[in-house]
Design an enzyme around this catalytic site. Structure first.
Site, short mmCIF file in Angstrom:
data_model
loop_
_atom_site.label_atom_id
_atom_site.label_comp_id
_atom_site.label_asym_id
_atom_site.label_seq_id
_atom_site.Cartn_x
_atom_site.Cartn_y
_atom_site.Cartn_z
CE1 TYR A 80 -33.99 55.23 -3.39
CE2 TYR A 80 -32.57 56.72 -4.65
CZ TYR A 80 -33.13 55.46 -4.46
OH TYR A 80 -32.83 54.46 -5.33
CG PHE A 132 -15.73 33.33 3.63
CD1 PHE A 132 -15.74 32.59 4.80
CD2 PHE A 132 -16.88 34.02 3.27
CE1 PHE A 132 -16.87 32.55 5.60
CE2 PHE A 132 -18.02 33.98 4.07
CZ PHE A 132 -18.02 33.24 5.24
CB THR A 133 -18.92 30.07 1.94
OG1 THR A 133 -19.24 31.14 2.85
CG2 THR A 133 -18.45 28.86 2.74
CG ASP A 223 -12.97 39.38 3.64
OD1 ASP A 223 -13.30 40.21 4.50
OD2 ASP A 223 -13.66 38.40 3.33
CE LYS A 266 -18.96 38.02 9.31
NZ LYS A 266 -19.87 38.17 8.15
NE ARG A 391 -18.36 27.47 7.79
CZ ARG A 391 -18.99 28.45 7.14
NH1 ARG A 391 -18.67 29.71 7.36
NH2 ARG A 391 -19.92 28.18 6.27
CG PHE A 458 -22.73 26.33 4.11
CD1 PHE A 458 -22.12 26.62 2.90
CD2 PHE A 458 -23.03 27.37 4.97
CE1 PHE A 458 -21.80 27.93 2.56
CE2 PHE A 458 -22.71 28.69 4.64
CZ PHE A 458 -22.11 28.96 3.42
O1 PLI Z 1 -22.29 37.70 5.69
P1 PLI Z 1 -21.85 38.86 4.88
O2 PLI Z 1 -22.45 38.87 3.54
O3 PLI Z 1 -22.01 40.17 5.59
O4 PLI Z 1 -20.25 38.73 4.70
C1 PLI Z 1 -19.67 37.72 3.98
C2 PLI Z 1 -18.32 37.40 4.54
C3 PLI Z 1 -17.21 37.81 3.87
N1 PLI Z 1 -15.95 37.53 4.35
C4 PLI Z 1 -15.77 36.85 5.50
C5 PLI Z 1 -14.40 36.59 5.96
C6 PLI Z 1 -16.86 36.42 6.24
O5 PLI Z 1 -16.65 35.78 7.38
C7 PLI Z 1 -18.19 36.68 5.76
C8 PLI Z 1 -19.33 36.20 6.42
N2 PLI Z 1 -19.21 35.35 7.42
C9 PLI Z 1 -20.20 34.72 8.06
C10 PLI Z 1 -21.65 34.89 7.75
C11 PLI Z 1 -19.81 33.82 9.12
O6 PLI Z 1 -20.68 33.24 9.78
O7 PLI Z 1 -18.59 33.67 9.32
#
Ligand code: PLI
Length: 467
Positions: A80, A132-133, A223, A266, A391, A458
């Site tokens: 932990y 970004f969303t 970011d 990513k 998008r 969305f």
């Molecule tokens: O999906 P998260 O919570 O691990 O990350 C959010 C996020 C932050 N910044 C950017 C540039 C993103 O592309 C992003 C998440 N993107 C998704 C889920 C996508 O489908 O592009």
């Protein structure tokens, strides 16, 4: 002719791996897909994955891990507190990104939440190179106002400007002049800007933005979710970087920042995880104070020990050589070229993580209020079982003050390529389906909401065709 001869003929590239394990996927009938999209309310997020043939919804968390990452999972320390795996991750972040302070989170939006809460006060302005969303959601939830300061070229799908992710310094200066530097806690600078079509910023622009920040006492927070993809484009396009490794360029990107949020789902080649990384120990202390309430203890922050081990390995692997990123972006370009050769309008130049179809131009008969990109994504799924993502106006949501729809210039369908998952044959199938759907575009009808969520609509919205 042997391989060392001075032939000028272009040679093909190939993936720098071979496949050790496979996961079957199946193709469904058109009738099956028509029923599936209707029961999903014409929203590709609401489809069951088993009803999808080639899944290009997102490159987020859909990566294939390497044998070394799977082996690392077995070494996870599930303590932990003070997990050995946390310290492995901290070492990897320091070594590859160069930030001293690591605040681990369950994924990117966890890091965005913590950063927004520690830095934004109600009424503050938060400039950024396109929204970004989830990022904007957390900034607004903390009382901030997001202001777009990306260059104009980013809003034009046909512009071939090589650095459409650049910050427009005059727009940034105008925000400082209007609000005063003390009401601008930080600028959020996204690498390889997702909503612009996976478009990079240049190091020259980042450096200039950082200098403007320093002159005004404003933090520059990256970011850095797709910073490796951005580094590859810098190597290809920015004078002076051709002989530098992507690993070196990534370090230089991070040098011009005070910290970064990263969704590790990513570039980092894992299926879950993320982090906030900072230089300032006092800011990190404040972040950890919130972390323990919202994510988990400061040495796991929502990840298991095995997640952190796989992530530490993924971070090293993504920049071990340039071959990985060359093949990753090479595959995206392969799909993009097939589509542009067929005359399909897409965002140019082809981006880093996907090919973005220009739905506004493909479905010119559907007004933006009837969600052309949403309708195109649904039609593509029905044609071939290829899942993509809207998008455009649905993703952009409503202005929290006026309640009016944001009407973005970009009304796009994203074909997002997971890393190390699909082959060129899959890309051929995708291209053929897109071309076919575009040829019958006039048969596609607009959509209207049957359910519109208040936030991040969305993800869970439902629609029905008009007429
Ligand atoms: O999906 P998260 O919570 O691990 O990350 C959010 C996020 C932050 N910044 C950017 C540039 C993103 O592309 C992003 C998440 N993107 C998704 C889920 C996508 O489908 O592009």
């Amino acid at each position: 002719m042997d391989g060392d001869s001075k032939s000028v003929r272009a040679r093909s590239w190939a993936e720098p791996f071979r496949i050790k394990m496979v996961e079957p996927i199946t193709v469904t009938t058109r009738e099956h897909r028509e029923r599936a999209i209707a029961s999903a309310g014409w929203n590709t997020f609401l489809l069951r994955a088993e009803d999808v043939y080639i899944d290009l919804l997102t490159d987020s968390g859909t990566n294939a891990m390497s044998d070394r990452q799977w082996a690392a999972l077995m070494l996870g320390d599930e303590a932990y507190a003070g997990s050995r795996s946390y310290y492995h991750l901290e070492d990897a972040v320091r070594e590859v990104y160069g930030y001293e302070e690591l605040v681990p989170t369950h994924q990117g939006r966890g890091a965005e939440h913590i950063l927004s809460q520690i830095l934004i006060k109600p009424g503050d302005a938060v400039p950024g190179n396109m929204y970004f969303t989830t990022t904007r959601f957390h900034q607004e939830r903390a009382g901030g106002r997001f202001i777009d300061v990306i260059v104009d070229e980013a809003h034009d799908p046909a512009s071939t400007y090589p650095f459409k992710g650049n910050v427009d310094l005059a727009k940034f200066q105008a925000v400082i002049d209007e609000y005063g530097a003390d009401r601008v806690p930080y600028i959020s600078v996204e690498t390889n800007v997702n909503m612009a079509g996976g478009q990079p910023l240049s190091l020259a622009n980042l450096r200039a933005t950082y200098e403007l920040c320093r002159a005004n006492g404003i933090y520059l927070m990256l970011d850095a979710t797709r910073a490796v993809e951005n580094a590859w484009f810098i190597k290809q396009r920015e004078p002076g970087y051709q002989d530098r490794s992507v690993r070196e360029i990534l370090r230089e990107i991070c040098r011009y920042s005070d910290g970064a949020t990263v969704s590790s789902k990513k570039d980092n080649l894992v299926n879950i995880g993320g982090f906030l990384a900072l230089r300032d120990a006092e800011l990190a202390r404040r972040a950890r104070g919130l972390l323990v309430a919202f994510e988990g203890l400061h040495t796991y922050g929502g990840m298991s020990g095995r997640d952190m081990e796989a992530l530490a390995q993924g971070i090293r692997e993504m920049v071990e050589t340039d071959d990985h990123i060359a093949a990753r972006i090479g595959q995206v370009e392969y799909l993009g070229k097939k589509l542009t050769d067929a005359g399909v309008p897409v965002v140019l130049p082809i981006g880093g993580h996907g090919v973005f179809l220009d739905a506004r131009s493909i479905l010119a008969h559907i007004p933006q209020e009837q969600f052309p990109a949403q309708a195109l994504a649904a039609a593509l799924y029905v044609d071939s079982g290829v899942r993509s993502m809207e998008r455009g106006v649905v993703s952009a949501g409503r202005d929290p003050k006026t309640g009016e729809n944001h009407l973005p210039k970009l009304e796009l369908v994203r074909l997002t390529i997971p890393r190390r998952v699909y082959t060129q044959a899959h890309m051929d199938v995708v291209a053929e389906s897109v071309i076919e759907v575009c040829e019958h575009a006039s048969e596609i009808a607009g959509l209207r909401f049957t359910y519109e969520p208040d936030d991040l609509r969305f993800f869970l919205a439902r629609f029905e065709p008009i007429g």
